[in-house]
Design an enzyme around this catalytic site. Structure first.
Site, PDB file in Angstrom:
ATOM      1  N   GLN A 160       5.413  -6.157   5.321  1.00 43.20           N
ATOM      2  CA  GLN A 160       4.274  -5.270   5.098  1.00 43.20           C
ATOM      3  C   GLN A 160       3.621  -5.628   3.774  1.00 43.20           C
ATOM      4  O   GLN A 160       4.292  -6.005   2.819  1.00 43.20           O
ATOM      5  CB  GLN A 160       4.719  -3.805   5.098  1.00 43.20           C
ATOM      6  CG  GLN A 160       5.181  -3.336   6.469  1.00 43.20           C
ATOM      7  CD  GLN A 160       5.658  -1.892   6.436  1.00 43.20           C
ATOM      8  OE1 GLN A 160       5.956  -1.344   5.379  1.00 43.20           O
ATOM      9  NE2 GLN A 160       5.741  -1.284   7.600  1.00 43.20           N
ATOM     10  N   VAL A 209       5.316   0.512   1.231  1.00 41.73           N
ATOM     11  CA  VAL A 209       5.663  -0.795   1.786  1.00 41.73           C
ATOM     12  C   VAL A 209       7.172  -0.814   1.947  1.00 41.73           C
ATOM     13  O   VAL A 209       7.915  -0.990   0.984  1.00 41.73           O
ATOM     14  CB  VAL A 209       5.196  -1.934   0.853  1.00 41.73           C
ATOM     15  CG1 VAL A 209       5.478  -3.285   1.480  1.00 41.73           C
ATOM     16  CG2 VAL A 209       3.706  -1.788   0.560  1.00 41.73           C
ATOM     17  N   SER A 210       7.633  -0.617   3.192  1.00 39.07           N
ATOM     18  CA  SER A 210       9.070  -0.451   3.403  1.00 39.07           C
ATOM     19  C   SER A 210       9.786  -1.730   3.784  1.00 39.07           C
ATOM     20  O   SER A 210      11.000  -1.832   3.669  1.00 39.07           O
ATOM     21  CB  SER A 210       9.325   0.609   4.489  1.00 39.07           C
ATOM     22  OG  SER A 210       8.616   0.281   5.668  1.00 39.07           O
ATOM     23  N   THR A 211       9.042  -2.743   4.260  1.00 35.21           N
ATOM     24  CA  THR A 211       9.687  -3.991   4.668  1.00 35.21           C
ATOM     25  C   THR A 211       8.967  -5.185   4.055  1.00 35.21           C
ATOM     26  O   THR A 211       7.835  -5.078   3.579  1.00 35.21           O
ATOM     27  CB  THR A 211       9.674  -4.148   6.202  1.00 35.21           C
ATOM     28  OG1 THR A 211       8.309  -4.212   6.657  1.00 35.21           O
ATOM     29  CG2 THR A 211      10.370  -2.984   6.883  1.00 35.21           C
TER      30      THR A 211
END
Length: 212
Positions: free
Chosen positions: A15, A10-12
């Site tokens: 998300q 989950v990079s952002t």
């Protein structure tokens, strides 16, 4: 006993980890455990260098199934993704994707099937990197356009002091003046003087951004 482990990245902020698990279960995967990295770039940080990515390498054993939404969760760097999947296959770990229901394992010994499998891995990894690069370029273009149209958005908050006030403050500090005396001389509030005094270089940078 083999296990099915979902790896999520989950990079952002927009998300959602739960969404990735829900997608996997809806696709028919019985997930035994979820391992996830939060706020980690898939472009610049290899899977083995991520906090939970390291744990993933330690936990997976021969016969286990690694589930990912798509190969871009493993990374967005072609070399890293292809190396990672091939390393898992060498260890007898099966890699499966939720999207398109792809399966990668090292069970086949047929050279044609191996060639097709490896070509597909390469294609998917290359697509992940290309998408990341296209997104980054679009973001850069959007930022440049917004900076030209709305420069104040990228300057930050407008300084509550002038260059003259900052100059006077710098001179008085050099002479050993206190915050109250500087506030009286410059017309700035005492809290502002105290705040600026803690980061004179930052105050200078703020002025430069607004004067540019």
């Amino acid at each position: 006993m083999s296990r099915t482990i979902l790896y999520a990245r989950v990079s952002t902020a927009d998300q959602n980890l739960d969404h990735q698990r829900t997608q996997a279960e809806a696709a028919g995967f019985a997930i035994d455990e979820v391992i996830a990295d939060h706020g980690v770039s898939g472009v610049s940080t290899k899977l083995a260098e991520r906090p939970e990515g390291k744990r993933l390498f330690d936990k997976l054993r021969h016969g286990d199934v690694l589930v990912v939404r798509w190969v871009d969760r493993l990374g967005r760097n072609y070399q890293d993704v292809t190396d990672t999947i091939r390393e898992f296959m060498r260890q007898g770990i099966i890699v499966r994707t939720v999207i398109n229901n792809m399966t990668f394992d090292g069970a086949t010994t047929d050279p044609v099937q191996m060639a097709v499998r490896d070509a597909l891995i390469g294609f998917m990894a290359a697509t992940a990197q290309a998408q990341a690069e296209a997104t980054k370029e679009a973001q850069r273009a959007g930022i440049a356009d917004t900076r030209a149209k709305e420069p104040q958005k990228y300057r930050g908050r407008k300084p509550s002091f002038t260059r003259e006030q900052l100059g006077t403050m710098r001179d008085m500090l050099a002479q050993g003046a206190g915050a109250s005396a500087i506030a009286k001389a410059t017309g700035l509030t005492r809290p502002t003087v105290q705040r600026l005094r803690e980061d004179m270089a930052g105050a200078e940078r703020m002025l430069v951004r607004w004067e540019g």
